[in-house]
Structure formats: structure tokens, C-alpha cells
Design an enzyme around this catalytic site. Sequence first.
Site: not given
Length: 263
Positions: A262, A206, A143, A174
Site C-alpha cells: 500500500s 492491511y 519507517c 526489516n
Amino acid sequence: MSLYDDKYLAIANDILENGYFDNNRTGVKTYKLPHQIMQFNLEKEFPILTTKFVAFKTAVKELLWIFKDQSNSVKELQSQNVKIWDEWMMEDGTIGTSYGWIVKKFDQIDKLIDALKNNPQDRRMMINLWQIPYLDSAPLYPCCFLTMWDVTDGKLNCMLVQRSGDWGLGVPFNTSQYAVLVHLLAQVTGLKPGLFTHVINNAHIYENQVDGLKLQLTRKNDAYNAPKLWINPEITNFYDFTPDDIKLEDYKHHESIKMDVSV
């Protein structure tokens, strides 16, 4: 209020109000906005959320696992009571040819440190985890895949490019852990930490995280000031850092907000 709370929550609110409701590979729909950017002057403030608890020590352990240990072993993380990679662990107990494995294969940290010390005006300083021949032999594409580095006026500046940003869970981790990386590399190369710019190509929430983000938004006016980052000043070799050498001082925060990951 910490600057990170302000910027992070502004984007969260924008995603909730103006985001596109989209399908994705996980099967859990998201509200998303492209090309979100946050920038911080690390000399002035360390970016971490105070409107909810962020597991800073876990974030540091993952950071060192990738860039210091240059490991792909999920079992090594588990031995440190870090379970954030469990869902992606392969049969051999690793995450395959990703993250730390890529850092090690191309000797990326050593090459960066050498450039920062000996050729700081180099405009080619980067760590690139997006190595196409090795993407499909890992359970998840990276990512946060690219950092670009710059030295200006004795200050180390970093731009982090993230292809996919889970706003509820991944992004807070992050931002803080890569800000730590800037501080660590600055210390071992005799530089001062400078600008840290976090670019997220696809910033999403999400649908099962919406209530959690809305709760966090109610805390905006009660955010705390940012804590101070302490790094053991005795460490001069990047590979000598341990989690105990990296701490937050006066980290005041609201309670955790549980959100589902997720896969």
C-alpha cells in the site's frame, strides 16, 4: 521452530484478533496495535521467517544501498534487480533526502564505527534518519528511523525503532536486514553480535493482507529451524561488503505468500 516465526506470528494473531480497525494515509484500512516489541539473541539464532519465503538477498541489497553505498538512487537498486522502491521514485530517479542520503550527509556510519572502536561505553551511539528539515523533500518518511547501539561484555547490542510496521511485507524484511547490520558492524569492530530488539510503534496488517497472514498462521506448527548467517570472515572494512559476502546457510522455508504493498 525458529524464534522469529513464534514471536512474529503471535503478534500477527494478536493484531488480527484484537487490533483496531483504522484509516490511514494510504486509503487501505488496517488492523493495528501500538508498541509491539520483539527481541533476539543474535549469538543464538538469526531472525528470519520460515513460515513463508523472505527474499533475503533483496533485503541485503537494500541494506547495503542505505548504509554502505549511502545512496538515494532508485535506479541503482533497479540495476541490481531490486524494485521495492519503484513506487516512490521521484522524477530524478531518487527518493530524495531520505535513508542513504541522510546517512551520508551526517556521516553516521563512520561516526558509529569510530565510537564502537574507540569509545564503546558511549551512551550516545545511534543512527537517526529522522532529520526534520529534510523529511518533506522525500516521497516517504523513513519507517525504520532510529537505531541505538550498546556494547556490553564485548557484545554489540542494537535497538531498532520503527514508527510504522507493515506486518505482512515490511517487518519481516526489516527485522532480518537490521540483524544483518548488527553482524556486519560487530565483525568490523571486533565485537560479537548480542541482543537485537525491534520496536514497532504502529504495527498493522492491511485489510488486503488478512488472508495471507491467516494462511501463514496455519503453517506455525510446521515452521523450520532458523538458518545460519554466513558473513565472509575476510572482510574487515564495512565498505568492502558485497551481497556475495552475506549468505544464509540451510534456509528451509514454506512457499511465498503474495501480498500487495500500500503506497
